[in-house]
Scaffold this motif. Structure first.
Motif: not given
Length: 157
Positions: A67-80
């Motif tokens: 998530c750090e490498a992709m510049k996204i929040e960890v929480e976003a991985m689990f949405r939907d």
């Protein structure tokens, strides 16, 4: 999936497979190959492929690194996702403070417990984290170390 995995209440395949598919989708959207992603995370291409296929569980520290490498929040991985997230506990129950060695000869350890500043500046915090980490199983110690290293790198940038 085998019949045994279907009946196993501890199986996480229902999470690992869709999470792996999301990893692959995000990686591809960033225009990276599996080899490039694996290199960024310091693992083999085969290992990364197993994470993306859901064959191997993704350690929390590696998910954080991704998530750090992709510049996204960890929480976003689990949405939907097709699996239901755990419901939050009705009340937070704090864990007891870890015991740490105390030295009467070390003035850095004499401080007001309500004031975190002396802990951070004196290195006592690092000692406390180390004491807790040493109580973990070896695999969890490696995960904790990876997270701490990543946090250190983040602070340096």
């Amino acid at each position: 999936m085998t019949a045994r995995e279907d009946d196993d209440p501890l199986s996480t395949r229902h999470i690992d497979v869709p999470l792996g598919a999301r990893l692959r989708s995000i990686r591809e959207n960033h225009g990276l190959t599996q080899a490039e992603m694996a290199r960024r995370l310091g693992i083999s291409t085969n290992q990364w492929g197993r994470h993306e296929s859901g064959a191997n569980r993704l350690p929390a520290a590696r998910l954080w690194q991704f998530c750090e490498a992709m510049k996204i929040e960890v929480e976003a991985m689990f949405r939907d996702q097709p699996f239901a997230p755990a419901k939050p506990a009705s009340a937070f129950v704090p864990l007891p403070e870890p015991q740490r060695p105390y030295s009467a000869h070390d003035p850095s350890q004499r401080h007001d417990p309500a004031d975190p500043a002396p802990l951070e500046s004196s290195g006592v915090l690092v000692q406390r984290i180390g004491a807790v980490a040493r109580q973990l199983p070896e695999a969890r110690q490696r995960t904790a170390l990876a997270v701490l290293r990543a946090l250190k790198l983040e602070d340096e940038n």
